[in-house]
Design a protein around this motif. Structure first.
Motif, short mmCIF file in Angstrom:
data_model
loop_
_atom_site.label_atom_id
_atom_site.label_comp_id
_atom_site.label_asym_id
_atom_site.label_seq_id
_atom_site.Cartn_x
_atom_site.Cartn_y
_atom_site.Cartn_z
N VAL A 186 -20.73 -41.29 -41.53
CA VAL A 186 -21.53 -41.51 -40.34
C VAL A 186 -21.64 -42.91 -39.98
O VAL A 186 -22.21 -43.59 -40.94
CB VAL A 186 -22.80 -40.63 -40.72
CG1 VAL A 186 -23.84 -40.90 -39.43
CG2 VAL A 186 -22.54 -39.48 -41.02
N TYR A 187 -21.32 -43.35 -38.94
CA TYR A 187 -21.23 -44.80 -38.53
C TYR A 187 -22.55 -45.53 -39.03
O TYR A 187 -23.65 -45.20 -38.27
CB TYR A 187 -20.67 -45.09 -37.17
CG TYR A 187 -20.41 -46.44 -36.79
CD1 TYR A 187 -19.63 -47.19 -37.42
CD2 TYR A 187 -21.53 -47.12 -36.24
CE1 TYR A 187 -19.29 -48.57 -37.05
CE2 TYR A 187 -21.55 -48.44 -36.08
CZ TYR A 187 -20.40 -49.09 -36.56
OH TYR A 187 -20.33 -50.76 -36.19
N THR B 83 -22.12 -40.71 -52.88
CA THR B 83 -22.96 -40.42 -51.59
C THR B 83 -23.47 -42.09 -51.49
O THR B 83 -24.35 -42.54 -52.25
CB THR B 83 -24.13 -39.63 -51.33
OG1 THR B 83 -23.30 -38.25 -51.55
CG2 THR B 83 -24.36 -39.63 -49.89
N LYS C 83 -25.66 -44.49 -48.97
CA LYS C 83 -26.55 -44.29 -47.64
C LYS C 83 -26.96 -45.50 -47.21
O LYS C 83 -27.32 -46.53 -48.18
CB LYS C 83 -27.80 -43.38 -48.09
CG LYS C 83 -27.39 -41.98 -48.00
CD LYS C 83 -28.61 -41.11 -48.37
CE LYS C 83 -28.43 -39.50 -47.97
NZ LYS C 83 -29.35 -38.85 -48.70
N GLU D 218 -24.48 -52.04 -40.13
CA GLU D 218 -23.43 -51.96 -39.35
C GLU D 218 -22.26 -52.52 -40.17
O GLU D 218 -21.12 -52.16 -40.24
CB GLU D 218 -23.35 -52.35 -38.05
CG GLU D 218 -24.14 -51.20 -37.36
CD GLU D 218 -25.79 -51.23 -37.22
OE1 GLU D 218 -26.12 -52.32 -37.66
OE2 GLU D 218 -26.49 -50.30 -36.90
N LYS E 50 -24.44 -45.52 -41.35
CA LYS E 50 -25.47 -44.97 -41.97
C LYS E 50 -25.00 -44.18 -43.25
O LYS E 50 -25.76 -44.17 -44.43
CB LYS E 50 -26.14 -43.64 -41.20
CG LYS E 50 -26.77 -44.33 -39.98
CD LYS E 50 -27.50 -43.21 -39.14
CE LYS E 50 -28.35 -43.52 -38.14
NZ LYS E 50 -28.97 -44.67 -37.98
N GLN E 51 -23.87 -43.64 -43.73
CA GLN E 51 -23.66 -42.74 -44.86
C GLN E 51 -22.04 -42.61 -44.69
O GLN E 51 -21.24 -42.43 -43.91
CB GLN E 51 -24.08 -41.42 -44.48
CG GLN E 51 -23.95 -40.47 -45.91
CD GLN E 51 -24.61 -39.56 -45.71
OE1 GLN E 51 -25.91 -39.38 -46.12
NE2 GLN E 51 -24.17 -38.17 -45.66
N TYR F 209 -21.45 -51.26 -43.57
CA TYR F 209 -20.45 -49.97 -43.17
C TYR F 209 -19.15 -50.49 -43.09
O TYR F 209 -18.09 -49.82 -43.68
CB TYR F 209 -20.95 -49.30 -42.25
CG TYR F 209 -20.25 -47.84 -41.75
CD1 TYR F 209 -20.28 -46.82 -42.50
CD2 TYR F 209 -19.15 -48.10 -40.92
CE1 TYR F 209 -19.68 -45.72 -42.14
CE2 TYR F 209 -18.36 -46.68 -40.53
CZ TYR F 209 -18.70 -45.74 -41.26
OH TYR F 209 -18.03 -44.67 -41.14
N GLU G 94 -16.71 -37.48 -45.67
CA GLU G 94 -17.68 -37.57 -44.40
C GLU G 94 -17.97 -39.16 -44.08
O GLU G 94 -18.46 -39.78 -45.08
CB GLU G 94 -18.96 -36.95 -44.65
CG GLU G 94 -19.91 -36.99 -43.25
CD GLU G 94 -21.29 -36.25 -43.62
OE1 GLU G 94 -21.78 -35.84 -42.70
OE2 GLU G 94 -21.56 -36.05 -44.90
#
Length: 126
Positions: A60-61, A81, A83, A15, A63-64, A18, A58
């Protein structure tokens, strides 16, 4: 055109990593340069005073993150990308990029490893 993939360990939870990758203030801290960034799909962004530009695809909180990075007008956009995988002591980050022009590959991937991934690791090491 070539592809590039690299795994990096970061000593922080997914987190936090991110947030460091998606909040303009945090990005400025670990890159040490001007940044234009908004965590919204279909928005344009700029890192390192415009050295890297692209479009967000895109999020994804925790994660990605998926983005298009541009290599000039004549080349297909490159897809990046990122991840984030939880690890025992932090995060395993997978950085994957497609469509890197052959003539830019070595300099560009060296820069990604030293400044992008290296800067992120240093940010959490301090």
């Amino acid at each position: 055109m070539k592809d590039f993939k690299k795994y990096t360990y970061i000593p922080a939870p997914p987190e936090e990593v991110y947030l460091a990758l998606t909040k303009e203030t945090s990005i400025k801290l670990w890159t040490g340069a001007e940044v234009e960034f908004e965590e919204l799909p279909e928005t344009e962004f700029s890192f390192w005073d415009g050295d890297i530009t692209g479009k967000n695809i895109e999020f994804v909180y925790g994660k990605q993150i998926v983005q298009q990075w541009y290599f000039g007008e004549e080349n297909e956009p490159s897809i990046v990308t990122i991840k984030l995988h939880e690890d025992k002591k932090g995060t395993s980050l997978e950085f994957k990029q497609t469509n890197i022009p052959d003539e830019d590959y070595k300099d560009f991937t060296d820069g990604i490893q030293e400044y992008f991934l290296g800067g992120l690791v240093d940010f959490f090491d301090e």
